[in-house]
Design an enzyme around this catalytic site. Structure first.
Site, short mmCIF file in Angstrom:
data_model
loop_
_atom_site.label_atom_id
_atom_site.label_comp_id
_atom_site.label_asym_id
_atom_site.label_seq_id
_atom_site.Cartn_x
_atom_site.Cartn_y
_atom_site.Cartn_z
N GLU A 71 -43.37 -2.25 -67.15
CA GLU A 71 -44.35 -2.21 -68.24
C GLU A 71 -45.31 -3.39 -68.13
O GLU A 71 -45.14 -4.29 -67.31
CB GLU A 71 -43.63 -2.29 -69.60
CG GLU A 71 -43.44 -0.96 -70.31
CD GLU A 71 -44.73 -0.42 -70.93
OE1 GLU A 71 -45.81 -1.02 -70.70
OE2 GLU A 71 -44.67 0.58 -71.66
N ARG B 278 -37.89 -5.24 -81.31
CA ARG B 278 -38.29 -6.24 -80.33
C ARG B 278 -39.80 -6.12 -80.14
O ARG B 278 -40.43 -5.15 -80.55
CB ARG B 278 -37.60 -6.04 -78.98
CG ARG B 278 -37.92 -4.72 -78.29
CD ARG B 278 -37.54 -4.76 -76.81
NE ARG B 278 -37.61 -3.47 -76.14
CZ ARG B 278 -38.72 -2.91 -75.68
NH1 ARG B 278 -39.88 -3.51 -75.85
NH2 ARG B 278 -38.69 -1.73 -75.07
N ASN C 294 -43.09 -5.33 -78.01
CA ASN C 294 -43.42 -4.31 -77.02
C ASN C 294 -44.76 -4.66 -76.40
O ASN C 294 -44.95 -5.79 -75.95
CB ASN C 294 -43.40 -2.91 -77.66
CG ASN C 294 -43.22 -1.80 -76.64
OD1 ASN C 294 -42.47 -1.97 -75.67
ND2 ASN C 294 -43.88 -0.68 -76.83
N ASN D 30 -47.62 0.52 -79.19
CA ASN D 30 -47.82 0.60 -77.74
C ASN D 30 -49.24 0.22 -77.38
O ASN D 30 -49.73 -0.79 -77.83
CB ASN D 30 -47.41 2.00 -77.25
CG ASN D 30 -46.18 1.96 -76.36
OD1 ASN D 30 -46.07 1.10 -75.50
ND2 ASN D 30 -45.25 2.86 -76.58
N ASP E 126 -48.37 6.21 -74.29
CA ASP E 126 -47.76 4.89 -74.04
C ASP E 126 -48.87 3.87 -73.80
O ASP E 126 -49.76 3.73 -74.63
CB ASP E 126 -46.79 5.01 -72.86
CG ASP E 126 -45.77 3.89 -72.81
OD1 ASP E 126 -46.05 2.78 -73.31
OD2 ASP E 126 -44.68 4.10 -72.24
#
Length: 297
Positions: free
Chosen positions: A23, A106, A108, A154, A204
């Site tokens: 990522e 958490r 991202n 995202n 995403d």
């Protein structure tokens, strides 16, 4: 640049990283390196095109790494913390801690706007609706929530003119647009920009090209799409992995599109059929990207 729907491009494997959840790619033009993370393994990767991958294991869950503007070092998003790392061996300090009371949350996706403010989204690993948020951190200031009630924060991106911000809360199956005030960093007039069918995958990570096209990865959909600034789909590129996660334009001319991918949530049969799952893919779509934004702190 005009694109047609479902262009027949052939992405290649640029880096056989084997990431579980690759990522957050970022092109560091100063170092000539592609940076990205493997979230669940707590790893930061750095790769010079044509060279070898350097990997640092931090532990925990590391979701983003962004270079600083005026000095060496990076901001790293790790679990519930934003950490300023001053450079190799020079120490680190915590800039902010959020949502510690939410053990299933958490950090991202995190990006900086063109003025160097850090935008850091959180997510619920159990997809508990409305428990996450997007925060803004101004250099030398305190972190503050800006977008409340999200679930999986995202993709974040800004238009070339800097007057629009795009954002994905994945479980809404949408890309949203905001008016963006570059002077203050304020956002307003949130509105649906693009709707994506659930069967096409989960929206995403995102990036924007120099012509204002918005590129978004479809996690579970084995594709990346480009939308015009008006929200019209003008290309979709099939990918050899089910779970692409985030794109970035990189290289000296910003004309190569790199795409991180994941082995996360794939069955043994899928993994056997997808040898490139967890790799960083690359393709040349024929359009130039925008430089990555650095943290001004």
């Amino acid at each position: 640049m005009r694109f047609d729907h479902y262009i027949a491009m052939h992405p290649r494997s640029a880096i056989d990283a084997g990431d579980h959840l690759g990522e957050g790619p970022h092109w560091d033009d100063r170092a000539g390196e592609l940076l990205w993370v493997d979230i669940t393994r707590g790893r930061i990767h750095a790769w010079t095109p044509g060279g070898h991958v350097r990997t640092e294991v931090l532990g925990g869950e590391v979701s983003a790494v962004i270079p600083r503007a005026s000095a060496s070092g990076h901001v790293v998003a790790a679990d519930h913390r934003l950490v300023l790392r001053d450079g190799e061996g020079e120490g680190e300090r915590t800039l902010a801690i959020v949502e510690q009371h939410l053990s299933d949350n958490r950090f991202n996706d995190c990006k900086c706007d063109p003025q160097g403010r850090l935008w850091a989204g959180t997510m619920s690993k159990t997809r508990t609706p409305g428990t996450a948020a997007v925060y803004r951190l101004v250099a030398g200031g305190e972190i503050e929530p800006v977008i409340d009630g999200t679930t999986i924060s995202n993709g974040l991106a800004w238009s070339p003119s800097g007057d629009s911000m795009y954002f994905v809360d994945s479980t809404t199956q949408r890309i949203d647009a905001f008016d963006f005030d570059a002077r203050t960093g304020d956002v307003s007039d949130r509105r649906p920009f693009v709707a994506i069918e659930p069967d096409d995958g989960l929206p995403d990570g995102m990036t924007v090209d120099a012509e204002g096209g918005i590129w978004v990865c479809l996690f579970g959909g084995a594709a990346i799409r480009r939308y015009t600034p008006e929200g019209k789909l003008d290309t979709a590129i099939p990918l050899p992995t089910t779970n692409p996660t985030s794109p970035v334009f990189a290289g000296p001319d910003l004309r190569t599109l790199y795409i991180t991918t994941a082995r996360h949530r794939l069955t043994p049969d899928q993994l056997a059929a997808e040898p490139l799952a967890g790799a960083v893919l690359a393709l040349e779509p024929g359009v130039e990207g925008l430089p990555g934004n650095r943290f001004a702190g």
